[in-house]
Design a protein around this motif. Structure first.
Motif, PDB file in Angstrom:
ATOM      1  N   GLU A 169     121.916  59.653  17.755  1.00 33.61           N
ATOM      2  CA  GLU A 169     123.299  59.598  18.202  1.00 33.61           C
ATOM      3  C   GLU A 169     123.678  60.780  19.081  1.00 33.61           C
ATOM      4  O   GLU A 169     123.517  61.929  18.699  1.00 33.61           O
ATOM      5  N   CYS A 171     122.376  62.305  21.372  1.00 33.70           N
ATOM      6  CA  CYS A 171     121.354  63.257  21.824  1.00 33.70           C
ATOM      7  C   CYS A 171     120.317  62.621  22.716  1.00 33.70           C
ATOM      8  O   CYS A 171     119.973  63.157  23.756  1.00 33.70           O
ATOM      9  N   VAL A 198     119.958  61.566  27.737  1.00 34.07           N
ATOM     10  CA  VAL A 198     119.046  62.661  27.415  1.00 34.07           C
ATOM     11  C   VAL A 198     119.840  63.927  27.276  1.00 34.07           C
ATOM     12  O   VAL A 198     120.326  64.467  28.266  1.00 34.07           O
ATOM     13  N   ILE A 200     118.546  66.503  25.198  1.00 29.79           N
ATOM     14  CA  ILE A 200     117.631  67.502  24.657  1.00 29.79           C
ATOM     15  C   ILE A 200     116.625  67.835  25.741  1.00 29.79           C
ATOM     16  O   ILE A 200     116.483  67.102  26.700  1.00 29.79           O
ATOM     17  N   LYS A 201     115.938  68.957  25.587  1.00 34.70           N
ATOM     18  CA  LYS A 201     114.997  69.392  26.623  1.00 34.70           C
ATOM     19  C   LYS A 201     113.609  68.844  26.283  1.00 34.70           C
ATOM     20  O   LYS A 201     112.887  69.442  25.492  1.00 34.70           O
ATOM     21  N   ASP A 278     109.860  68.020  22.472  1.00 33.31           N
ATOM     22  CA  ASP A 278     110.797  68.856  23.219  1.00 33.31           C
ATOM     23  C   ASP A 278     110.288  70.286  23.325  1.00 33.31           C
ATOM     24  O   ASP A 278     109.206  70.617  22.850  1.00 33.31           O
ATOM     25  N   GLU A 280     110.985  72.924  21.874  1.00 32.12           N
ATOM     26  CA  GLU A 280     110.724  73.657  20.636  1.00 32.12           C
ATOM     27  C   GLU A 280     109.689  72.964  19.776  1.00 32.12           C
ATOM     28  O   GLU A 280     109.651  73.170  18.559  1.00 32.12           O
ATOM     29  N   ARG A 282     109.551  70.068  18.764  1.00 32.30           N
ATOM     30  CA  ARG A 282     110.039  69.041  17.839  1.00 32.30           C
ATOM     31  C   ARG A 282     109.551  67.691  18.351  1.00 32.30           C
ATOM     32  O   ARG A 282     109.516  67.448  19.552  1.00 32.30           O
ATOM     33  N   TYR A 284     109.863  63.518  18.380  1.00 31.35           N
ATOM     34  CA  TYR A 284     110.704  62.349  18.135  1.00 31.35           C
ATOM     35  C   TYR A 284     109.801  61.152  18.350  1.00 31.35           C
ATOM     36  O   TYR A 284     109.147  61.053  19.381  1.00 31.35           O
TER      37      TYR A 284
END
Lengths: 336, 161
Positions: A169, A171, A198, A200-201, A278, A280, A282, A284
């Protein structure tokens, strides 16, 4: 694999009648090596001879009977003692007596049912083999010969594309699409990822092919996941409205057809895992099952050399107007 | 042998809107800088300036600057661990040894130490502030953009600024 037993007085060998013309297929063994075995399909007859060669021609071989068996069995690695035989055919070759000279015994198992594909996995093995046994009082002389069975399918009637919108949601919202839900082992996965939002990086995106082998039932179910392939489809940060294409050739990977609940003992299923990473680190991801199936070759059965050449010539002059989208052909076409 | 050639043409896609293609990417930037030691004697502590610049709609202010001390970061970390499902990254060390008396250097007010700690705090806040789930937490927004942290606040989730 063969056991010679005590006092190896005899050499036992199993030979197939069509050994010259029958195709061989590569199959991985339990320790990871690749070996070639004779390839059979469901319904094919298995015929050959069991040959006995006496090491010492002057010595007679007393026995309690000679037989040959065709066995299809499932072996769970954690339960090695119990083999689950789903095909078991026996042919008696000789009544109890003596073998005075080297000789061969013919056998034929007609139109043998081979319902499942040969499979060697992490926790389970399904194999077919011929076993010749010379029964003796103290210990039997046994010779086994493994064969490989492939199960073939035709183009599925229904092969809808996979299209979904997923995200977090506010992001990240993406719409992904794969052109089919069922792919054959030499197929190409064509798809796209469309970025709706989008925030997020993102550093890069990849598609993984995951194989999940499930063994056991009820409370003892065990899943073994194996990442067969990782394929980067995007490097860098996307923005809203961008579409990233996917083109993944399956022929380059070691895949088997999807096997569902084989003899109620195990399953092998495949999943496409779309992973975005991303800045960092992370991750998805979105996992989606795909069904894999084995397409028959044009020259399917073992044919005589001339017949094989004749069929090749015929295929070579096929008209140029052939359809380029095999998935749209109806079932039962001549593609087999 | 003529094998059917698979159709590998790309799927049909929507053309990208030029505004989207050339517009500013959704982004944020966190800076931890300008450490200052305030107070005297035993009541001394060091504060760090935290500057946020963003165009993400979830943040109320597009630009903000606050001053926070190390214990505020500790508070934020424990709030996030409790309230969100995020695996919260570690903070730079608490430096108990440096708080003991009779040290050769300035202890926790040593310049090198403060510089190292500042960099660790910047890494921490960037990791946390960029996390989609952490961005939903009231405690993070209060930490980054409110003048004062009200430690008796009611933890809640933020949907949209």
């Amino acid at each position: 694999m063969s056991f010679f037993g005590f006092g190896q007085s005899v050499d036992v060998d199993i030979l197939l009648n069509d050994a010259d013309s029958r195709k061989r297929a590569e199959h991985k063994t339990e320790d990871g090596k690749k070996d070639k075995y004779f390839l059979f399909y469901d319904g094919e007859t298995v015929s050959g001879k069991v040959s006995l060669a006496l090491k010492n021609p002057n010595k007679r071989l007393e026995h309690q009977g000679i037989k040959v068996e065709f066995i299809g069995q499932i072996e769970l690695y954690y339960d090695r003692g119990n083999h689950h035989e789903f095909v078991s055919l026996v042919k008696d070759l000789a009544r109890p007596g003596e073998v005075t000279q080297s000789q061969a015994f013919d056998f034929e198992f007609t139109h043998v049912e081979k319902p499942y594909e040969s499979y060697t996995g992490q926790n389970v093995k399904l194999r077919y083999f011929l076993r010749a046994t010379i029964s003796r009082r103290l210990n039997d002389v046994v010779k086994e010969m493994d064969i490989v069975v492939h199960t073939l399918s035709t183009y599925p009637e229904l092969n809808s594309s996979i299209k979904m919108e997923v995200g977090i949601e506010d992001c990240l919202h993406i719409e992904f699409e794969y052109n089919k839900s069922k792919y054959h082992l030499k197929d190409v996965i064509v798809g796209k990822i469309y970025f709706l939002l989008v925030r997020i990086k993102i550093k890069h995106m990849e598609i993984d092919i995951i194989k999940r082998e499930t063994t056991g039932t009820g409370p003892n179910v065990y899943h073994e996941n194996d990442t067969i392939a990782k394929y980067e489809i995007m490097d860098g940060a996307p923005v809203r409205g961008e579409s990233i294409p996917i083109r993944l050739f399956l022929a380059g990977y070691e895949l088997t057809p999807t096997m569902r609940d084989i003899n109620k003992k195990f399953s092998v299923r495949y999943y496409l895992n779309l992973v975005l990473i991303d800045e960092e680190e992370r991750r998805y991801f979105k996992q989606q099952e795909v069904v894999l199936w084995r397409k028959g070759d044009i020259v399917r059965k073992s044919m005589s050399h001339q017949a094989a050449i004749a069929s090749q010539r015929f295929e070579g002059t096929a008209p140029l107007g052939e359809a380029r989208t095999p998935g749209q052909l109806s079932d039962g076409s001549s593609r087999q | 042998m003529a094998e059917t050639v698979a159709d590998t043409r790309r799927l049909i896609t929507k053309p990208q809107n030029l505004n989207d293609a050339y517009g500013p990417p959704s982004n944020f930037l966190d800076d931890v800088s300008n450490p200052q030691t305030v107070g005297v004697g035993r009541g001394r502590f060091t504060t760090y300036e935290i500057r946020v610049k963003t165009n993400l709609p979830i943040f109320k202010l597009k630009e903000s600057t606050v001053r926070r001390k190390y214990s505020d970061f500790e508070w934020l970390r424990s709030e996030l661990e409790r309230e969100s499902k995020v695996v919260v990254p570690p903070l730079p060390g608490k430096a108990f040894l440096r708080q003991l008396p009779f040290r050769g250097d300035d202890g926790i007010f040593d310049d090198n130490f403060i510089e190292e700690r500042k960099q660790g705090l910047e890494q921490f806040i960037n990791k946390v502030a960029g996390h989609p789930l952490a961005q939903n937490e009231r405690c993070l927004h209060m930490f980054l953009q409110d003048e004062i942290i009200d430690k008796s606040y009611t933890p809640s989730k933020i949907r949209h600024a």
